[in-house]
Write a protein that holds these residues in place. Structure first.
Motif, PDB file in Angstrom:
ATOM      1  N   GLY A  58     -11.060  -2.832   6.682  1.00 61.72           N
ATOM      2  CA  GLY A  58     -11.731  -3.736   5.749  1.00 61.72           C
ATOM      3  C   GLY A  58     -11.195  -5.150   5.856  1.00 61.72           C
ATOM      4  N   GLU A  93     -18.479  -2.874   0.213  1.00 62.04           N
ATOM      5  CA  GLU A  93     -17.829  -1.572   0.023  1.00 62.04           C
ATOM      6  C   GLU A  93     -17.910  -1.213  -1.453  1.00 62.04           C
ATOM      7  N   GLU A  96       0.833  -1.207   0.000  1.00 55.39           N
ATOM      8  CA  GLU A  96       0.000   0.000   0.000  1.00 55.39           C
ATOM      9  C   GLU A  96       0.865   1.252   0.000  1.00 55.39           C
ATOM     10  N   ASP A 126      -3.665  -2.293   8.118  1.00 52.22           N
ATOM     11  CA  ASP A 126      -5.015  -1.973   7.638  1.00 52.22           C
ATOM     12  C   ASP A 126      -5.826  -1.547   8.863  1.00 52.22           C
ATOM     13  N   GLY A 127      -6.483  -0.391   8.702  1.00 54.38           N
ATOM     14  CA  GLY A 127      -7.106   0.225   9.875  1.00 54.38           C
ATOM     15  C   GLY A 127      -6.169   1.303  10.402  1.00 54.38           C
ATOM     16  N   THR A 128      -5.491   1.984   9.467  1.00 57.63           N
ATOM     17  CA  THR A 128      -4.509   3.004   9.871  1.00 57.63           C
ATOM     18  C   THR A 128      -5.161   4.114  10.695  1.00 57.63           C
ATOM     19  N   ASP A 145      -0.915  -4.971   2.834  1.00 63.20           N
ATOM     20  CA  ASP A 145      -1.228  -3.763   3.597  1.00 63.20           C
ATOM     21  C   ASP A 145      -0.568  -3.947   4.958  1.00 63.20           C
ATOM     22  N   TRP A 169     -15.985   2.251   4.248  1.00 67.18           N
ATOM     23  CA  TRP A 169     -16.072   3.639   3.768  1.00 67.18           C
ATOM     24  C   TRP A 169     -14.686   4.231   3.561  1.00 67.18           C
ATOM     25  N   ASN A 170     -14.563   5.015   2.510  1.00 68.07           N
ATOM     26  CA  ASN A 170     -13.353   5.826   2.297  1.00 68.07           C
ATOM     27  C   ASN A 170     -13.791   7.018   1.453  1.00 68.07           C
TER      28      ASN A 170
HETATM   29  C1  IPD Z   1      -8.871   1.362   4.625  1.00 67.79           C
HETATM   30  C2  IPD Z   1      -9.665   0.500   5.585  1.00 67.79           C
HETATM   31  C3  IPD Z   1     -11.127   0.842   5.509  1.00 67.79           C
HETATM   32  C4  IPD Z   1     -11.675   0.598   4.136  1.00 67.79           C
HETATM   33  C5  IPD Z   1     -10.910   1.443   3.152  1.00 67.79           C
HETATM   34  C6  IPD Z   1      -9.413   1.186   3.237  1.00 67.79           C
HETATM   35  P1  IPD Z   1      -6.316   1.689   5.464  1.00 67.79           P
HETATM   36  O1  IPD Z   1      -7.509   0.980   4.593  1.00 67.79           O
HETATM   37  O2  IPD Z   1      -9.517  -0.864   5.266  1.00 67.79           O
HETATM   38  O3  IPD Z   1     -11.870   0.051   6.411  1.00 67.79           O
HETATM   39  O4  IPD Z   1     -13.033   0.916   4.101  1.00 67.79           O
HETATM   40  O5  IPD Z   1     -11.348   1.149   1.835  1.00 67.79           O
HETATM   41  O6  IPD Z   1      -8.747   2.079   2.368  1.00 67.79           O
HETATM   42  O7  IPD Z   1      -6.240   3.095   4.970  1.00 67.79           O
HETATM   43  O8  IPD Z   1      -6.722   1.622   6.882  1.00 67.79           O
HETATM   44  O9  IPD Z   1      -5.125   0.896   5.127  1.00 67.79           O
END
Ligand code: IPD
Length: 269
Positions: free
Chosen positions: A193, A210, A74, A94-96, A91, A164-165
């Motif tokens: 996600g 999503e 990522e 994930d859940g940054t 990633d 969501w993003n």
């Molecule tokens: C995000 C998370 C989020 C999802 C977004 C991702 P990140 O990734 O997984 O839950 O809805 O589509 O971009 O930025 O935490 O690596």
């Protein structure tokens, strides 16, 4: 030529080991909150130094063992190619947004794709020490125990995560949430996600939807959901690998109802 089963097994073991190692680094840094700064790649798109740090660790470990494999992260990118050697999609955190804000719900997500198939999916939640792991055709496990998607068969008893993003736009997100809620389903959003999909595999959630998700966020989770007996839409059918795309994953008994309710344009079932 596709790699043989023993070589795939070696990659699976390596993915599990490095997910644990990178997760331990992320956890240590998470618990020492003054040790890193938080920034933004764009609106609501968090980044921390720890994302890059853990991705470099994962890249180094995997490519020193499998130097011919491709690698897409990522944070640092990379090329997927269309054929040839298998490619890792990673990633590192994930859940940054959760990580950055001090909420202990994030994970390392590692997938391996070869010839259009997701062969390996590993997701590690270091805060709960939970390793979700799958190899195509061999089932899915949580800390070594077999996982099974939920037996839920009606949406009015279902708990669905809606990802969501900022990429999809407010109206598309609100429309999706509205259509899911209208079925009587409960709706959640956890901010990861990958963990949302791992939870579908573990039967902790009934579905994940999503409008647009990136490959590094969802490929490991898609394999986990499928190998646990669940359903996941055909994310790799279009441009998912390189450009991301829509996703529906769920308990097997909800497939038709959730696809119909989500009604996401361009989704390949
Ligand atoms: C995000 C998370 C989020 C999802 C977004 C991702 P990140 O990734 O997984 O839950 O809805 O589509 O971009 O930025 O935490 O690596």
């Amino acid at each position: 030529m596709k790699i043989d089963s023993a070589s795939m097994h070696a990659r699976h073991l390596a993915a599990c080991a490095v997910a644990r190692e990178a997760g331990a680094v992320a956890k240590r840094r998470f618990l020492d909150r003054n040790s890193f700064t938080v920034g933004f790649k764009g609106p609501q798109d968090y980044i921390t130094e720890v994302d890059g740090e853990t991705e470099r660790l994962i890249r180094t470990r995997l490519l020193e063992s499998f130097p011919r494999d491709g690698f897409v992260g990522e944070e640092s990118g990379g090329a997927t190619g269309s054929a040839g050697p298998p490619v890792w999609l990673v990633d590192p955190i994930d859940g940054t947004s959760n990580f950055a804000r001090g909420a202990p719900h994030f994970c390392v997500s590692i997938a391996l794709v070869e010839a259009g198939e997701i062969e390996i999916g590993v997701i590690y939640d270091p805060m709960l020490d939970e390793l979700f792991s799958a190899r195509r055709g061999a089932g899915a496990t949580l800390n070594g125990c077999a996982m099974k998607a939920a037996g839920t068969s009606t949406l009015d008893r279902a708990m669905i995560e809606v990802g969501w993003n900022m990429r999809g736009g407010a109206q598309a997100f609100l429309g999706l949430v509205g259509r899911i809620i209208a079925t009587g389903a409960g709706v959640v959003r956890s901010g990861s996600g990958a963990l949302g999909l791992a939870y579908v595999a573990a039967g902790r959630r009934d579905g994940y939807v999503e409008n647009h998700i990136n490959a590094w966020d969802c490929l490991a989770g898609i394999l986990l959901a499928r190998e646990a007996g669940g359903y996941a839409s055909n994310f790799l059918a279009g441009e998912g690998l390189t450009g991301g795309g829509p996703l529906v994953a769920c308990a097997p008994g909800l497939r038709d109802a959730l696809l119909q309710a989500a009604a996401i344009e361009g989704l390949a079932p």
